[in-house]
Design an enzyme around this catalytic site. Structure first.
Site, PDB file in Angstrom:
ATOM      1  N   GLU A 111      34.600  46.321  39.498  1.00  0.00           N
ATOM      2  CA  GLU A 111      35.581  45.226  39.421  1.00  0.00           C
ATOM      3  C   GLU A 111      36.714  45.592  38.464  1.00  0.00           C
ATOM      4  OE1 GLU A 111      37.015  42.761  40.440  1.00  0.00           O
ATOM      5  OE2 GLU A 111      35.791  41.014  40.842  1.00  0.00           O
ATOM      6  N   ILE A 140      46.430  39.088  32.329  1.00  0.00           N
ATOM      7  CA  ILE A 140      46.991  40.437  32.259  1.00  0.00           C
ATOM      8  C   ILE A 140      47.419  40.929  33.637  1.00  0.00           C
ATOM      9  CG2 ILE A 140      45.765  41.105  30.156  1.00  0.00           C
ATOM     10  CD1 ILE A 140      43.726  42.602  31.964  1.00  0.00           C
ATOM     11  N   ASP A 182      36.252  37.281  34.751  1.00  0.00           N
ATOM     12  CA  ASP A 182      36.826  36.122  34.074  1.00  0.00           C
ATOM     13  C   ASP A 182      35.702  35.080  33.968  1.00  0.00           C
ATOM     14  OD1 ASP A 182      38.830  34.481  33.068  1.00  0.00           O
ATOM     15  OD2 ASP A 182      39.536  33.855  35.025  1.00  0.00           O
ATOM     16  N   LYS A 240      36.653  39.264  30.105  1.00  0.00           N
ATOM     17  CA  LYS A 240      37.096  38.136  29.263  1.00  0.00           C
ATOM     18  C   LYS A 240      35.900  37.208  29.057  1.00  0.00           C
ATOM     19  CE  LYS A 240      40.859  36.966  31.803  1.00  0.00           C
ATOM     20  NZ  LYS A 240      42.217  36.431  32.147  1.00  0.00           N
TER      21      LYS A 240
HETATM   22  P1  5GP Z   1      36.167  35.307  38.241  1.00  0.00           P
HETATM   23  O1  5GP Z   1      35.393  34.885  39.450  1.00  0.00           O
HETATM   24  O2  5GP Z   1      35.407  36.217  37.320  1.00  0.00           O
HETATM   25  O3  5GP Z   1      36.720  34.111  37.510  1.00  0.00           O
HETATM   26  O4  5GP Z   1      37.447  36.013  38.815  1.00  0.00           O
HETATM   27  C1  5GP Z   1      37.681  37.367  38.755  1.00  0.00           C
HETATM   28  C2  5GP Z   1      38.966  37.657  39.510  1.00  0.00           C
HETATM   29  O5  5GP Z   1      40.017  36.806  39.025  1.00  0.00           O
HETATM   30  C3  5GP Z   1      39.436  39.076  39.251  1.00  0.00           C
HETATM   31  O6  5GP Z   1      38.898  39.978  40.195  1.00  0.00           O
HETATM   32  C4  5GP Z   1      40.947  38.924  39.373  1.00  0.00           C
HETATM   33  O7  5GP Z   1      41.325  39.013  40.738  1.00  0.00           O
HETATM   34  C5  5GP Z   1      41.220  37.523  38.896  1.00  0.00           C
HETATM   35  N1  5GP Z   1      41.611  37.533  37.458  1.00  0.00           N
HETATM   36  C6  5GP Z   1      40.904  37.063  36.428  1.00  0.00           C
HETATM   37  N2  5GP Z   1      41.554  37.233  35.253  1.00  0.00           N
HETATM   38  C7  5GP Z   1      42.715  37.854  35.569  1.00  0.00           C
HETATM   39  C8  5GP Z   1      43.827  38.320  34.789  1.00  0.00           C
HETATM   40  O8  5GP Z   1      43.904  38.224  33.553  1.00  0.00           O
HETATM   41  N3  5GP Z   1      44.841  38.927  35.480  1.00  0.00           N
HETATM   42  C9  5GP Z   1      44.830  39.070  36.846  1.00  0.00           C
HETATM   43  N4  5GP Z   1      45.891  39.670  37.407  1.00  0.00           N
HETATM   44  N5  5GP Z   1      43.801  38.643  37.609  1.00  0.00           N
HETATM   45  C10 5GP Z   1      42.747  38.041  36.974  1.00  0.00           C
END
Ligand code: 5GP
Length: 183
Positions: free
Chosen positions: A98, A152, A102, A130
């Site tokens: 990945e 980011i 997040d 994060k």
């Molecule tokens: P999660 O399901 O962990 O919340 O989401 C992960 C996805 O959210 C990552 O693969 C990415 O596509 C998007 N994402 C999460 N944080 C960021 C960030 O700081 N920048 C960008 N460009 N995408 C993020």
């Protein structure tokens, strides 16, 4: 309010060192095993291409594309497969690659799905993490770098489809914070 591309958070030299470190660890941990790297499109393709060149054991590569069902701005954590793997993962040592974790909801759902296909083992490798934002209790075996709770861009990560090509990771900011205006 408009958005601007702000300061470098992680520069290309640190990214290179991070990939070398993770690639070395994976090569040692999986020596003699049949490894399949599964990149999560689109963001992970840049990291995966760097990471694999720091892995010294033979590996195969495949990709999966997912989209999460969103209810308003809140992710439901249920992923829909937009592009499935070409590879049968049964009996394979799968490492999901990945760009960033997040909330962890996307990976949690993807992990459950791939586990039903009986891989020999399953691990997660992410470039950036994060943890402050985590909502799903997922265990991540390989973390390149823990970063603060900022949005980011660069190194595969986009804003509205752009900026994946930036070689350094930068922080997206509000225009009143100063920086290079977004298109
Ligand atoms: P999660 O399901 O962990 O919340 O989401 C992960 C996805 O959210 C990552 O693969 C990415 O596509 C998007 N994402 C999460 N944080 C960021 C960030 O700081 N920048 C960008 N460009 N995408 C993020």
């Amino acid at each position: 309010m408009g958005m601007v591309i702000g300061d470098v958070l992680v520069d290309r030299d640190r990214i290179r060192a991070m990939c070398a470190e993770l690639g070395g660890r994976i090569s040692r941990d999986y020596a003699g095993k049949d490894v399949l790297l599964v990149g999560v499109l689109t963001g992970a393709f840049v990291f995966l291409s760097d990471l694999m060149r720091h892995i010294s054991i033979p590996v195969s590569v495949d990709f999966v594309a997912v989209s999460s069902y969103n209810h308003g701005t809140d992710s439901s954590g249920v992923v829909r497969i937009l592009r499935d793997l070409d590879t049968n993962v049964e009996g394979r040592h799968v490492i999901l690659v990945e760009d960033i974790i997040d909330t962890g909801l996307t990976l949690q759902s993807l992990r459950e799905l791939l586990r039903t296909r009986n891989p020999a083992s399953f691990a997660i490798c992410t470039a950036f993490d994060k943890p402050e934002r985590r909502r799903a209790p997922i265990h991540v075996e390989y973390v390149g770098m823990v970063i603060p709770d900022r949005f980011i861009v660069g190194y595969g990560l986009d804003f509205a489809g752009r900026y994946r090509n930036l070689p350094d990771v930068r922080i997206l900011k509000n225009e009143n914070e100063g920086g290079i205006p977004c298109l």
